[in-house]
Scaffold this motif. Structure first.
Motif, PDB file in Angstrom:
ATOM      1  N   PHE A  91       0.847  -1.188   0.000  1.00 37.97           N
ATOM      2  CA  PHE A  91       0.000   0.000   0.000  1.00 37.97           C
ATOM      3  C   PHE A  91       0.884   1.240   0.000  1.00 37.97           C
ATOM      4  CE2 PHE A  91      -2.047  -3.473   2.218  1.00 37.97           C
ATOM      5  CZ  PHE A  91      -3.328  -3.508   1.675  1.00 37.97           C
ATOM      6  N   ASP A  92       0.683   2.102  -0.995  1.00 37.97           N
ATOM      7  CA  ASP A  92       1.483   3.317  -1.103  1.00 37.97           C
ATOM      8  C   ASP A  92       0.896   4.419  -0.221  1.00 37.97           C
ATOM      9  OD1 ASP A  92       3.593   4.849  -2.021  1.00 37.97           O
ATOM     10  OD2 ASP A  92       2.506   5.595  -3.762  1.00 37.97           O
ATOM     11  N   ASP A  93       1.703   5.446   0.013  1.00 41.63           N
ATOM     12  CA  ASP A  93       1.268   6.655   0.734  1.00 41.63           C
ATOM     13  C   ASP A  93       0.682   6.338   2.105  1.00 41.63           C
ATOM     14  OD1 ASP A  93       1.921   8.727  -1.231  1.00 41.63           O
ATOM     15  OD2 ASP A  93       0.420   7.740  -2.470  1.00 41.63           O
ATOM     16  N   PHE A  94       1.433   5.548   2.871  1.00 44.42           N
ATOM     17  CA  PHE A  94       1.038   5.250   4.239  1.00 44.42           C
ATOM     18  C   PHE A  94       1.448   6.439   5.103  1.00 44.42           C
ATOM     19  CE2 PHE A  94       1.826   3.231   8.427  1.00 44.42           C
ATOM     20  CZ  PHE A  94       0.567   2.717   8.639  1.00 44.42           C
ATOM     21  N   ASP A  95       0.545   7.388   5.214  1.00 45.21           N
ATOM     22  CA  ASP A  95       0.853   8.669   5.837  1.00 45.21           C
ATOM     23  C   ASP A  95      -0.393   9.202   6.532  1.00 45.21           C
ATOM     24  OD1 ASP A  95       1.166  11.696   5.980  1.00 45.21           O
ATOM     25  OD2 ASP A  95       3.119  11.173   5.163  1.00 45.21           O
ATOM     26  N   LYS A  96      -0.214   9.773   7.722  1.00 44.48           N
ATOM     27  CA  LYS A  96      -1.335  10.278   8.504  1.00 44.48           C
ATOM     28  C   LYS A  96      -2.047  11.449   7.837  1.00 44.48           C
ATOM     29  CE  LYS A  96       0.224   8.845  13.097  1.00 44.48           C
ATOM     30  NZ  LYS A  96       0.595   9.285  14.464  1.00 44.48           N
ATOM     31  N   ARG A  97      -1.434  12.011   6.795  1.00 46.40           N
ATOM     32  CA  ARG A  97      -2.107  13.087   6.051  1.00 46.40           C
ATOM     33  C   ARG A  97      -3.357  12.581   5.337  1.00 46.40           C
ATOM     34  NH1 ARG A  97       1.051  14.775   1.612  1.00 46.40           N
ATOM     35  NH2 ARG A  97       2.196  12.818   1.760  1.00 46.40           N
ATOM     36  N   PHE A  98      -3.414  11.275   5.104  1.00 45.25           N
ATOM     37  CA  PHE A  98      -4.483  10.692   4.291  1.00 45.25           C
ATOM     38  C   PHE A  98      -5.410   9.814   5.134  1.00 45.25           C
ATOM     39  CE2 PHE A  98      -0.659  10.794   1.430  1.00 45.25           C
ATOM     40  CZ  PHE A  98      -1.055  11.912   0.694  1.00 45.25           C
ATOM     41  N   GLY A  99      -6.676   9.812   4.748  1.00 45.51           N
ATOM     42  CA  GLY A  99      -7.644   8.954   5.429  1.00 45.51           C
ATOM     43  C   GLY A  99      -7.314   7.486   5.306  1.00 45.51           C
ATOM     44  N   CYS A 100      -6.658   7.120   4.223  1.00 43.22           N
ATOM     45  CA  CYS A 100      -6.331   5.707   4.010  1.00 43.22           C
ATOM     46  C   CYS A 100      -5.363   5.175   5.054  1.00 43.22           C
ATOM     47  CB  CYS A 100      -5.777   5.477   2.611  1.00 43.22           C
ATOM     48  SG  CYS A 100      -4.171   6.269   2.288  1.00 43.22           S
ATOM     49  N   TRP A 101      -4.632   6.046   5.751  1.00 45.64           N
ATOM     50  CA  TRP A 101      -3.686   5.610   6.773  1.00 45.64           C
ATOM     51  C   TRP A 101      -4.392   4.782   7.836  1.00 45.64           C
ATOM     52  CZ3 TRP A 101      -3.084   6.409  12.064  1.00 45.64           C
ATOM     53  CH2 TRP A 101      -1.830   6.092  12.610  1.00 45.64           C
ATOM     54  N   TYR A 102      -5.574   5.220   8.246  1.00 42.32           N
ATOM     55  CA  TYR A 102      -6.335   4.506   9.274  1.00 42.32           C
ATOM     56  C   TYR A 102      -6.833   3.162   8.745  1.00 42.32           C
ATOM     57  CZ  TYR A 102      -6.169   9.169  11.275  1.00 42.32           C
ATOM     58  OH  TYR A 102      -5.726  10.366  11.769  1.00 42.32           O
ATOM     59  N   ASP A 103      -7.286   3.155   7.514  1.00 38.76           N
ATOM     60  CA  ASP A 103      -7.802   1.920   6.920  1.00 38.76           C
ATOM     61  C   ASP A 103      -6.691   0.895   6.723  1.00 38.76           C
ATOM     62  OD1 ASP A 103     -10.306   3.133   6.766  1.00 38.76           O
ATOM     63  OD2 ASP A 103      -9.894   3.958   4.789  1.00 38.76           O
ATOM     64  N   ILE A 104      -5.534   1.344   6.263  1.00 43.07           N
ATOM     65  CA  ILE A 104      -4.413   0.425   6.046  1.00 43.07           C
ATOM     66  C   ILE A 104      -3.974  -0.183   7.368  1.00 43.07           C
ATOM     67  CG2 ILE A 104      -2.024   0.232   5.264  1.00 43.07           C
ATOM     68  CD1 ILE A 104      -2.660   2.487   3.246  1.00 43.07           C
ATOM     69  N   ASN A 105      -3.977   0.617   8.437  1.00 40.96           N
ATOM     70  CA  ASN A 105      -3.623   0.093   9.755  1.00 40.96           C
ATOM     71  C   ASN A 105      -4.533  -1.054  10.164  1.00 40.96           C
ATOM     72  OD1 ASN A 105      -1.367   1.252  11.273  1.00 40.96           O
ATOM     73  ND2 ASN A 105      -2.360   3.214  10.917  1.00 40.96           N
ATOM     74  N   VAL A 106      -5.810  -0.920   9.901  1.00 40.02           N
ATOM     75  CA  VAL A 106      -6.776  -1.974  10.240  1.00 40.02           C
ATOM     76  C   VAL A 106      -6.509  -3.219   9.396  1.00 40.02           C
ATOM     77  CG1 VAL A 106      -9.212  -2.626  10.209  1.00 40.02           C
ATOM     78  CG2 VAL A 106      -8.538  -0.353  11.009  1.00 40.02           C
ATOM     79  N   ILE A 107      -6.288  -3.022   8.086  1.00 37.07           N
ATOM     80  CA  ILE A 107      -6.043  -4.152   7.182  1.00 37.07           C
ATOM     81  C   ILE A 107      -4.781  -4.905   7.600  1.00 37.07           C
ATOM     82  CG2 ILE A 107      -5.464  -4.795   4.808  1.00 37.07           C
ATOM     83  CD1 ILE A 107      -7.208  -2.421   3.896  1.00 37.07           C
ATOM     84  N   LEU A 108      -3.725  -4.176   7.971  1.00 42.02           N
ATOM     85  CA  LEU A 108      -2.453  -4.805   8.319  1.00 42.02           C
ATOM     86  C   LEU A 108      -2.573  -5.750   9.512  1.00 42.02           C
ATOM     87  CD1 LEU A 108       0.162  -1.906   7.937  1.00 42.02           C
ATOM     88  CD2 LEU A 108      -0.295  -3.782   6.353  1.00 42.02           C
ATOM     89  N   GLN A 109      -3.513  -5.485  10.393  1.00 40.69           N
ATOM     90  CA  GLN A 109      -3.697  -6.333  11.575  1.00 40.69           C
ATOM     91  C   GLN A 109      -4.138  -7.749  11.207  1.00 40.69           C
ATOM     92  OE1 GLN A 109      -6.351  -4.327  14.334  1.00 40.69           O
ATOM     93  NE2 GLN A 109      -5.237  -2.395  14.100  1.00 40.69           N
ATOM     94  N   ASN A 110      -4.592  -7.928   9.971  1.00 37.23           N
ATOM     95  CA  ASN A 110      -5.098  -9.227   9.544  1.00 37.23           C
ATOM     96  C   ASN A 110      -4.102 -10.014   8.688  1.00 37.23           C
ATOM     97  OD1 ASN A 110      -8.081  -9.188  10.464  1.00 37.23           O
ATOM     98  ND2 ASN A 110      -7.781  -7.194   9.498  1.00 37.23           N
ATOM     99  N   PHE A 111      -2.863  -9.536   8.604  1.00 41.10           N
ATOM    100  CA  PHE A 111      -1.808 -10.265   7.909  1.00 41.10           C
ATOM    101  C   PHE A 111      -0.947 -11.018   8.916  1.00 41.10           C
ATOM    102  CE2 PHE A 111      -2.623  -6.990   4.632  1.00 41.10           C
ATOM    103  CZ  PHE A 111      -2.703  -7.807   3.507  1.00 41.10           C
ATOM    104  N   GLU A 112      -0.413 -12.159   8.484  1.00 44.61           N
ATOM    105  CA  GLU A 112       0.475 -12.910   9.352  1.00 44.61           C
ATOM    106  C   GLU A 112       1.810 -12.197   9.523  1.00 44.61           C
ATOM    107  OE1 GLU A 112       0.767 -16.776   7.625  1.00 44.61           O
ATOM    108  OE2 GLU A 112      -1.262 -17.369   8.241  1.00 44.61           O
ATOM    109  N   GLU A 113       2.237 -11.471   8.493  1.00 53.39           N
ATOM    110  CA  GLU A 113       3.483 -10.699   8.554  1.00 53.39           C
ATOM    111  C   GLU A 113       3.276  -9.369   7.847  1.00 53.39           C
ATOM    112  OE1 GLU A 113       8.231 -11.028   7.255  1.00 53.39           O
ATOM    113  OE2 GLU A 113       6.791 -12.536   6.572  1.00 53.39           O
TER     114      GLU A 113
END
Length: 215
Positions: free
Chosen positions: A168-190
């Protein structure tokens, strides 16, 4: 397939071909962005430009590692823009297939010379409806607002398996997607976050990676 091992081995990757593609496809665009951002210091400009070369080279390295382990690399991208990532994978990973989409078509002319790429004019849902191959590597760089990444992720999920590497590109708190990516990452094994320096606008550049999604 261990994500950490793949990333750690990037230090020995030959980036020459990737850097040449970046120079042709992306450098003119990035120089304009530096000008627009008012970044005039030659040293800082060169530093940022050098940092911007890392991302496509890293993606090429990951794709090559996938190919060596799986005997294929089907790369899916949301957010084609000029096509730097797609062009780099298509040119440097022999035998790869590239599927990419954007809601506008501003592809670099060199994209049209490739035979192992497929472009969809539309969003991730439309792209997913046109792809029948299993996807080994996903690059998500579409809209950065809240929920858009979730929509892209869910549209593509059925095309992937536990060995698919998501980036996922642009993992930055400036963007709303930062919060969504954080949630998605919790569901990966690594998973991991890589800081890649600065964008041409002077803002931080970071990507998030994950493998082993727990469906």
């Amino acid at each position: 397939m261990k994500l950490k091992n793949i990333i750690d081995s990037f230090s020995s990757f030959n980036t020459k071909e990737c850097h040449a593609i970046w120079g042709e496809v992306s450098e003119p665009v990035q120089i304009k962005k530096l000008d627009q951002a008012g970044i005039t210091s030659p040293d800082l400009r060169n530093q940022i430009l050098d940092q911007l070369k890392v991302r496509p080279a890293l993606l090429s390295h990951i794709a090559k590692e996938i190919f060596s382990l799986r005997g294929r690399c089907n790369f899916l991208e949301v957010g084609t823009a000029e096509g730097l990532q797609s062009i780099t994978i298509a040119k440097t990973v022999v035998g790869s297939k590239v599927f990419t989409c954007d809601i506008r078509d501003v592809r670099h002319t060199s994209f049209h010379e490739l035979t192992n790429t497929s472009f969809t004019l539309g969003d991730s849902k439309k792209l997913a409806s046109e792809v029948t191959d299993n996807i080994d590597m996903c690059w998500i760089d579409g809209a950065h607002d809240h929920y858009s990444v979730v929509s892209d992720f869910l549209s593509i999920l059925s095309l992937t398996d536990k060995e698919t590497i998501w980036i996922f590109d642009d993992f930055d708190k400036r963007f709303g997607c930062w919060y969504d990516i954080n949630v998605i990452l919790q569901n990966f094994e690594e998973s991991c976050i890589l800081e890649l320096g600065s964008t041409a606008s002077g803002n931080p550049s970071a990507i998030a990676l994950g493998i082993g999604f727990k469906k």
